[in-house]
Write a protein that holds these residues in place. Structure first.
Motif, PDB file in Angstrom:
ATOM      1  N   HIS A 104     136.364  15.309  69.894  1.00 31.69           N
ATOM      2  CA  HIS A 104     135.095  14.904  69.280  1.00 31.69           C
ATOM      3  C   HIS A 104     135.328  13.833  68.223  1.00 31.69           C
ATOM      4  N   LEU A 105     136.354  14.016  67.411  1.00 31.09           N
ATOM      5  CA  LEU A 105     136.664  13.020  66.382  1.00 31.09           C
ATOM      6  C   LEU A 105     136.979  11.667  67.020  1.00 31.09           C
ATOM      7  N   LYS A 106     137.798  11.690  68.056  1.00 28.99           N
ATOM      8  CA  LYS A 106     138.162  10.445  68.735  1.00 28.99           C
ATOM      9  C   LYS A 106     136.948   9.756  69.346  1.00 28.99           C
ATOM     10  N   ASN A 107     135.955  10.534  69.749  1.00 19.77           N
ATOM     11  CA  ASN A 107     134.760   9.979  70.388  1.00 19.77           C
ATOM     12  C   ASN A 107     133.651   9.624  69.407  1.00 19.77           C
ATOM     13  N   TYR A 108     133.853   9.866  68.127  1.00 18.13           N
ATOM     14  CA  TYR A 108     132.807   9.644  67.123  1.00 18.13           C
ATOM     15  C   TYR A 108     132.205   8.240  67.219  1.00 18.13           C
ATOM     16  N   ARG A 109     133.049   7.240  67.225  1.00 15.29           N
ATOM     17  CA  ARG A 109     132.546   5.859  67.248  1.00 15.29           C
ATOM     18  C   ARG A 109     131.831   5.555  68.563  1.00 15.29           C
ATOM     19  N   ARG A 110     132.277   6.146  69.658  1.00 15.35           N
ATOM     20  CA  ARG A 110     131.598   5.979  70.945  1.00 15.35           C
ATOM     21  C   ARG A 110     130.221   6.638  70.897  1.00 15.35           C
ATOM     22  N   TYR A 111     130.144   7.815  70.266  1.00 16.86           N
ATOM     23  CA  TYR A 111     128.853   8.482  70.113  1.00 16.86           C
ATOM     24  C   TYR A 111     127.881   7.593  69.335  1.00 16.86           C
ATOM     25  N   LYS A 112     128.388   6.976  68.266  1.00 16.54           N
ATOM     26  CA  LYS A 112     127.533   6.086  67.466  1.00 16.54           C
ATOM     27  C   LYS A 112     127.037   4.910  68.304  1.00 16.54           C
ATOM     28  N   ASP A 113     127.899   4.351  69.135  1.00 14.15           N
ATOM     29  CA  ASP A 113     127.499   3.244  70.012  1.00 14.15           C
ATOM     30  C   ASP A 113     126.447   3.694  71.028  1.00 14.15           C
ATOM     31  N   ILE A 114     126.596   4.880  71.556  1.00 16.19           N
ATOM     32  CA  ILE A 114     125.624   5.412  72.513  1.00 16.19           C
ATOM     33  C   ILE A 114     124.257   5.580  71.833  1.00 16.19           C
ATOM     34  N   ILE A 115     124.269   6.070  70.605  1.00 12.28           N
ATOM     35  CA  ILE A 115     123.009   6.223  69.859  1.00 12.28           C
ATOM     36  C   ILE A 115     122.335   4.859  69.681  1.00 12.28           C
ATOM     37  N   LYS A 116     123.117   3.845  69.333  1.00  8.54           N
ATOM     38  CA  LYS A 116     122.553   2.494  69.173  1.00  8.54           C
ATOM     39  C   LYS A 116     121.947   1.998  70.480  1.00  8.54           C
ATOM     40  N   GLN A 117     122.621   2.280  71.594  1.00  7.58           N
ATOM     41  CA  GLN A 117     122.101   1.865  72.894  1.00  7.58           C
ATOM     42  C   GLN A 117     120.776   2.564  73.198  1.00  7.58           C
ATOM     43  N   TYR A 118     120.726   3.869  72.951  1.00  2.00           N
ATOM     44  CA  TYR A 118     119.473   4.601  73.158  1.00  2.00           C
ATOM     45  C   TYR A 118     118.372   4.060  72.242  1.00  2.00           C
ATOM     46  N   ASP A 119     118.726   3.727  71.006  1.00  2.00           N
ATOM     47  CA  ASP A 119     117.736   3.160  70.086  1.00  2.00           C
ATOM     48  C   ASP A 119     117.176   1.844  70.624  1.00  2.00           C
ATOM     49  N   ARG A 120     118.056   1.005  71.195  1.00  2.00           N
ATOM     50  CA  ARG A 120     117.597  -0.257  71.782  1.00  2.00           C
ATOM     51  C   ARG A 120     116.672   0.004  72.965  1.00  2.00           C
ATOM     52  N   GLU A 121     117.033   0.967  73.797  1.00  2.00           N
ATOM     53  CA  GLU A 121     116.200   1.303  74.947  1.00  2.00           C
ATOM     54  C   GLU A 121     114.838   1.838  74.509  1.00  2.00           C
ATOM     55  N   LEU A 122     114.856   2.685  73.488  1.00  2.00           N
ATOM     56  CA  LEU A 122     113.590   3.232  72.996  1.00  2.00           C
ATOM     57  C   LEU A 122     112.732   2.147  72.356  1.00  2.00           C
ATOM     58  N   ALA A 123     113.369   1.196  71.689  1.00  2.00           N
ATOM     59  CA  ALA A 123     112.627   0.093  71.070  1.00  2.00           C
ATOM     60  C   ALA A 123     112.007  -0.812  72.129  1.00  2.00           C
ATOM     61  N   ALA A 124     112.652  -0.952  73.272  1.00  2.00           N
ATOM     62  CA  ALA A 124     112.133  -1.797  74.346  1.00  2.00           C
ATOM     63  C   ALA A 124     110.864  -1.194  74.948  1.00  2.00           C
ATOM     64  N   ARG A 125     110.745   0.110  74.899  1.00  2.00           N
ATOM     65  CA  ARG A 125     109.546   0.836  75.333  1.00  2.00           C
ATOM     66  C   ARG A 125     109.145   0.610  76.785  1.00  2.00           C
TER      67      ARG A 125
END
Length: 106
Positions: A6-27
């Motif tokens: 989980h620790l090793k994947n932390y930064r990947r998780y953050k990137d995934i959240i940003k991607q979802y945020d972009r997708e949600l913003a695109a609507r």
């Protein structure tokens, strides 16, 4: 998944959240509820990792794990930041991971 994974994947998780945020913003999603739910699950993982690190009793353990996994620093940079030798930093890292086993991560 182990705490270290989980620790090793932390930064990947953050990137995934940003991607979802972009997708949600695109609507223009077919299923925005599903996207929001997935985003929220990764956000919970990120929060749990940050909380677990903050719960560690030793501030040096906290700082080392924060620098290594949250900020993504190299071992060399961590040694510089903490003013320890590489062998000391890796020993502290090992100890911190063992202590983290006592703190639950999802």
């Amino acid at each position: 998944m182990t705490n270290k994974e989980h620790l090793k994947n932390y930064r990947r998780y953050k990137d995934i959240i940003k991607q979802y945020d972009r997708e949600l913003a695109a609507r223009d999603l077919a299923e925005p509820e599903t996207t929001q739910a997935m985003r929220d699950s990764y956000a919970c993982l990120v929060a749990a990792i940050e909380k677990a690190i903050a719960k560690l009793p030793d501030p040096t353990d906290q700082q080392l794990l924060h620098l290594r996994y949250i900020k993504g620093y190299s071992w060399t940079r961590i040694c510089f930041e903490l003013h320890y030798s590489e062998s000391s930093v890796k020993r502290i890292h090992h100890r911190a991971l063992k202590r983290l086993d006592g703190v639950l991560l999802p």
